[in-house]
Design an enzyme around this catalytic site. Structure first.
Site, mmCIF file in Angstrom:
data_model
loop_
_atom_site.group_PDB
_atom_site.id
_atom_site.type_symbol
_atom_site.label_atom_id
_atom_site.label_comp_id
_atom_site.label_asym_id
_atom_site.label_seq_id
_atom_site.Cartn_x
_atom_site.Cartn_y
_atom_site.Cartn_z
ATOM 1 C CG HIS A 234 -1.912 1.054 1.288
ATOM 2 N ND1 HIS A 234 -1.620 2.354 1.603
ATOM 3 C CD2 HIS A 234 -3.233 1.014 1.017
ATOM 4 C CE1 HIS A 234 -2.741 3.069 1.533
ATOM 5 N NE2 HIS A 234 -3.726 2.287 1.174
ATOM 6 C CB CYS A 272 -4.022 3.481 -2.381
ATOM 7 S SG CYS A 272 -5.063 4.550 -1.374
ATOM 8 C CG HIS A 299 -7.175 0.805 -1.187
ATOM 9 N ND1 HIS A 299 -6.434 1.100 -0.070
ATOM 10 C CD2 HIS A 299 -7.535 -0.485 -1.084
ATOM 11 C CE1 HIS A 299 -6.330 0.003 0.684
ATOM 12 N NE2 HIS A 299 -6.982 -0.965 0.086
ATOM 13 C CG ASP A 346 -9.311 3.599 0.718
ATOM 14 O OD1 ASP A 346 -9.643 2.975 1.738
ATOM 15 O OD2 ASP A 346 -8.243 4.215 0.611
ATOM 16 C CG HIS A 347 -11.002 6.225 3.547
ATOM 17 N ND1 HIS A 347 -9.978 7.101 3.753
ATOM 18 C CD2 HIS A 347 -10.561 5.029 3.995
ATOM 19 C CE1 HIS A 347 -8.951 6.457 4.282
ATOM 20 N NE2 HIS A 347 -9.281 5.203 4.437
ATOM 21 C CE1 TYR A 363 -12.066 1.257 5.014
ATOM 22 C CE2 TYR A 363 -10.967 2.641 6.643
ATOM 23 C CZ TYR A 363 -10.938 1.915 5.472
ATOM 24 O OH TYR A 363 -9.777 1.844 4.739
#
Ligand code: DNO
Length: 402
Positions: A234, A272, A299, A346-347, A363
């Protein structure tokens, strides 16, 4: 073949249930055994149990995020052999359960870093925020790191001094708690621990950390290759050195360096967009084009930066990251794969009903549901129009041959 639309699930204690995940429309689960202390072997039975729960809900566990890399390995401490052996065993156990995509990061001490977990947007939703001035307040006045001010722009130092003067004890405590918190459920570090680590990493430096990562990868590659596991690193979040700690996964050059040093297919990347997109030195579409052959997980989220480089997490499709361009490239890469690439929204913003709930920062369910729905639609639109263009070209080819 479409991408695998996935969702991070923290396990049975996650306030978002697997039924919620199904309603959101994901089919893949990204999960980890967060209750197992960093560095210990994940027992086979516990992995099997988690898998059973996920499958009983009609979902599939597609990625492990993360198997944390113990600090002993990152710093290549004298006892690191023990932790490497444990890591190898965890990988074997995961592979025995059929889970073969593993995400990890190599960020020193702290995982992702933000300065505000409830930054209020104009529409009342809340987002995660990173502000250089707040980071400088923490660094200069809470951590009191030697010569910290030298690492910030002059205006940031000025503003940090002023902000500090107006901060209450409570404000300082809050800021400190946020910065010291890593991934929820994985615990926080303390100020003395952080200062001690900063010293250790000062000796390791950027070059040393790159070498330690290569050593880690080389130590596990045989297990990955025997069992079919793909590792995905990541990127650092945010993608620049902070608090005097080195960072080595911040840019296209860094990622290419990681791939070249250990040039084996099992050494891959978790792409990401939000982490990379937070750096003005990065163009995520360009990076994906350069490293896409080794991307096994993605992500997807967006960020909006201001002129000082501070940023907040914006709507998935609206921000500095060209999400259309990223998705187009991802769909193209996926077409060439035997196994589809999982991505997760992601988020997401804390919004609507989630504003009244206690949620894991980034999340909550509804904001991610929105993100997933938008991304899924984008994917479908791109995939369909690509296929139509292909069909059109094929027809054109055959008719011109007549
Ligand atoms: C934050 C996540 C990170 C990520 C780890 C991977 O929400 O993107 O915590 O899971 O850095 O090791």
């Amino acid at each position: 073949m479409s991408l695998i639309q996935s969702w991070r699930w923290y396990g049975p204690n996650d306030p978002v249930t697997l039924q919620d995940v199904r309603q959101a429309g994901a089919t893949g689960i990204v999960s980890a055994l967060h209750h197992i202390p960093h560095g210990q072997v994940w027992p086979l039975e516990e992995i099997q149990e988690r898998k059973r729960i996920i499958e009983a809900a009609g979902l599939e566990w597609v990625v492990v995020e993360s198997v944390p890399v113990h600090e002993a390995i990152k710093t290549r401490r004298t006892d690191c052999a023990l932790y490497l052996e444990n890591y190898r065993q965890t990988l074997r156990n995961l592979a025995a359960c059929g889970i073969t995509t593993v995400c990890y990061n190599f960020m020193p001490v702290l995982d992702w870093t933000r300065t505000n977990l409830a930054y209020e947007l104009e529409n009342g939703a809340k987002a995660l925020h990173f502000d250089w001035v707040d980071l400088a307040v923490f660094d200069m006045f809470i951590l009191q790191r030697a010569e910290a001010d030298k690492d910030y722009a002059e205006e940031v130092v000025q503003q940090a001094r002023e902000k500090y003067r107006n901060f209450s004890e409570e404000d300082l405590q809050k800021l400190s708690d946020i910065i010291l918190m890593g991934v929820p459920t994985e615990g926080s570090v303390t100020i003395p621990e952080l200062l001690q680590s900063i010293d250790i990493y000062k000796n390791i430096g950027h070059t040393g950390l790159r070498e330690n990562l290569a050593y880690f990868l080389e130590s596990i590659m045989d297990v990955c290759e025997e069992t079919g596991i793909n590792m995905t690193i990541h990127p650092d979040d945010p993608p620049f050195a902070i608090l005097g700690l080195p960072r080595i996964a911040t840019s296209k050059e860094d990622l290419l360096d990681i791939l070249h040093r250990v040039d084996r297919p099992a050494n891959g990347i978790c792409f990401c967009t939000g982490s990379l997109g937070a750096g003005s030195h990065n163009n995520p579409v360009d990076i994906l084009k350069a490293v896409g052959h080794r991307v096994y997980f993605a992500h997807l989220r967006n960020v909006l930066k201001d002129e000082t480089g501070s940023f907040y997490e914006s709507d998935h499709l609206a921000g500095d990251v060209d999400m259309f361009g990223v998705m187009q490239e991802l769909v193209r890469i996926n077409e060439e794969r035997e196994l589809p690439i999982p991505f997760r929204p992601d988020h997401g913003h804390q919004m609507l009903d989630d504003l009244h709930k206690v949620t894991n920062p980034g999340y909550s369910a509804i904001g991610r549901l929105r993100g997933l729905a938008e991304l899924r639609g984008l994917e479908m639109g791109i995939a369909r129009s690509m296929n139509q263009t292909d069909l059109h070209e094929q027809r054109h080819d055959t008719s011109s041959r007549h």
